[in-house]
Design a protein around this motif. Structure first.
Motif, PDB file in Angstrom:
ATOM      1  N   ARG A  29       4.824   2.432  -1.662  1.00 23.99           N
ATOM      2  CA  ARG A  29       5.761   1.928  -2.675  1.00 23.99           C
ATOM      3  C   ARG A  29       6.881   1.120  -2.045  1.00 23.99           C
ATOM      4  O   ARG A  29       7.460   1.516  -1.046  1.00 23.99           O
TER       5      ARG A  29
ATOM      6  N   THR B 133       0.835  -1.208   0.000  1.00 24.39           N
ATOM      7  CA  THR B 133       0.000   0.000   0.000  1.00 24.39           C
ATOM      8  C   THR B 133       0.871   1.260   0.000  1.00 24.39           C
ATOM      9  O   THR B 133       0.383   2.348  -0.265  1.00 24.39           O
TER      10      THR B 133
ATOM     11  N   ASN C 289       0.959   9.396  -3.367  1.00 22.06           N
ATOM     12  CA  ASN C 289       0.504   8.034  -3.667  1.00 22.06           C
ATOM     13  C   ASN C 289      -0.620   7.598  -2.711  1.00 22.06           C
ATOM     14  O   ASN C 289      -0.506   6.628  -1.985  1.00 22.06           O
TER      15      ASN C 289
ATOM     16  N   ASN D 249      -3.286   5.802  -2.708  1.00 16.85           N
ATOM     17  CA  ASN D 249      -3.964   4.819  -3.563  1.00 16.85           C
ATOM     18  C   ASN D 249      -5.133   4.159  -2.829  1.00 16.85           C
ATOM     19  O   ASN D 249      -5.267   4.258  -1.611  1.00 16.85           O
TER      20      ASN D 249
END
Ligand code: TRP
Length: 337
Positions: free
Chosen positions: A54, A52, A124, A126
């Protein structure tokens, strides 16, 4: 406990995010080691949670395997516990999807860890990061765990898992066990050696602030000699002496001595002697862990046989529960064979 009684089940997950500190060991893993004789335990290296944020793929793979080896090195017995890698049991992902449909957007947006991580990884944010707590709920509910050993920072996630279980049960009857948190009594909080008012953390920018389980003896001794104390030169456990208090806690966990025994032992002695004693005690505590972990890591076939066998066991348990769950939500039974 009666011999005939069915043991209660424990599930815990641990992220393969690099090395583990002595704080993680004393706060969490020692409790797991104690639990393995009392409960049916599953210990899962959660590589799916790890992505979850990088990750470097090569490093993630290495860290997953070395964490598994380290858990064995710490004394968790893969013959007694189901120790495996999350991505090897696809039922976690499958249940996670189902549970998504029983989790509210609002609930997930209130998760403090999501808010913190969104700030830290602003480039990020996500959907997996948002959904992280549902995967965690799936980990736990998939096996109908009774207890989940967790630290303070995971309480909100466990509360959500309980809510999801209850909501599902309200719709479909008693399917899931509603899990209870298992908060350890001792060794809970090991502080930074450099800033003893902060928790010891491997993400600290100052490597002298933490001891890693696989640190070499020389490094351990050096870090303890540099540990921040105070100007009083008295080994006493007292409010306002957070550096000394922390070293005393560490020494107590490493040797089994009580705080008052430690105060007597170092009465009239300076911090130099005390720090050396703490360092040596930690070196001795960690030595067998490091040696065992290194052995396991050298023996790739053994490690592979451990995670293969245990993933198969986990998968069998998971599948039995999932068959029931699929039926409850209205999926057509999978044709056999
Ligand atoms: N979120 C947990 C942590 O960061 C790790 C975790 C994943 C976990 N799944 C779990 C812990 C299930 C307990 C039970 O520490």
């Amino acid at each position: 406990m009666e011999v005939t009684e069915k043991r209660q089940r424990v599930f815990s997950g641990i992220q393969p995010s690099g090395n583990i500190t002595m704080g993680n060991y004393m706060g969490a893993i020692t409790n797991w080691v104690a639990m393995q004789d009392l409960y049916d335990c599953l210990f899962c290296v959660v590589d799916m949670h790890a992505i979850t944020v990088r990750q470097d793929p090569k490093k993630l793979r290495e860290q997953t395997l070395s964490l598994l080896a380290l858990l064995i090195g710490c004394g968790l017995d893969p013959e007694k516990n189901i120790m495996y890698i999350q991505s090897h049991v696809p039922q976690h992902a499958e249940l996670s999807w189902i549970l998504n449909c029983y989790t509210m957007y609002g609930e997930l947006s209130r998760m403090t860890q999501f808010k913190d991580k969104s700030q830290k990884h602003a480039d990020n944010i996500n959907a997996g990061l948002f959904d992280y707590p549902v995967l965690m709920a799936a980990d736990i509910l998939l096996y109908n765990a009774d207890y989940v050993p967790i630290g303070e920072d995971q309480k909100q996630h466990l509360e959500l898992a309980r809510n999801i279980a209850q909501r599902f049960n309200n719709h479909h009857g008693e399917v899931f066990t509603v899990p209870e948190p298992y908060i350890p009594k001792v060794g809970g909080r090991i502080m930074s050696l450099a800033e003893p008012d902060k928790k010891m953390s491997k993400s600290d920018t100052n490597p002298n602030a933490y001891i890693l389980l696989l640190d070499k003896p020389d490094d351990i001794m050096r870090k303890f000699k540099r540990a921040v104390t105070d100007s009083e030169a008295k080994v006493e456990y007292r409010e306002g002496k957070s550096g000394v208090n922390n070293l005393m806690t560490i020494y107590s966990v490493a040797t089994g001595k009580s705080i008052s025994e430690i105060e007597n032992e170092f009465a009239g002695k300076g911090y130099g002697d005390f720090k050396t004693a703490v360092g040596e005690a930690v070196v001795e505590m960690l030595r067998p862990i490091r040696e065992k972990t290194e052995d396991v890591l050298k023996n790739k076939d053994y490690l592979e046989s451990v995670y293969a066998k245990n993933a198969a066991l986990a998968s069998r348990l998971a599948e039995r529960n999932l068959e029931k769950i699929r039926k409850k939500v209205g999926f057509v039974a999978k044709p056999r064979g």
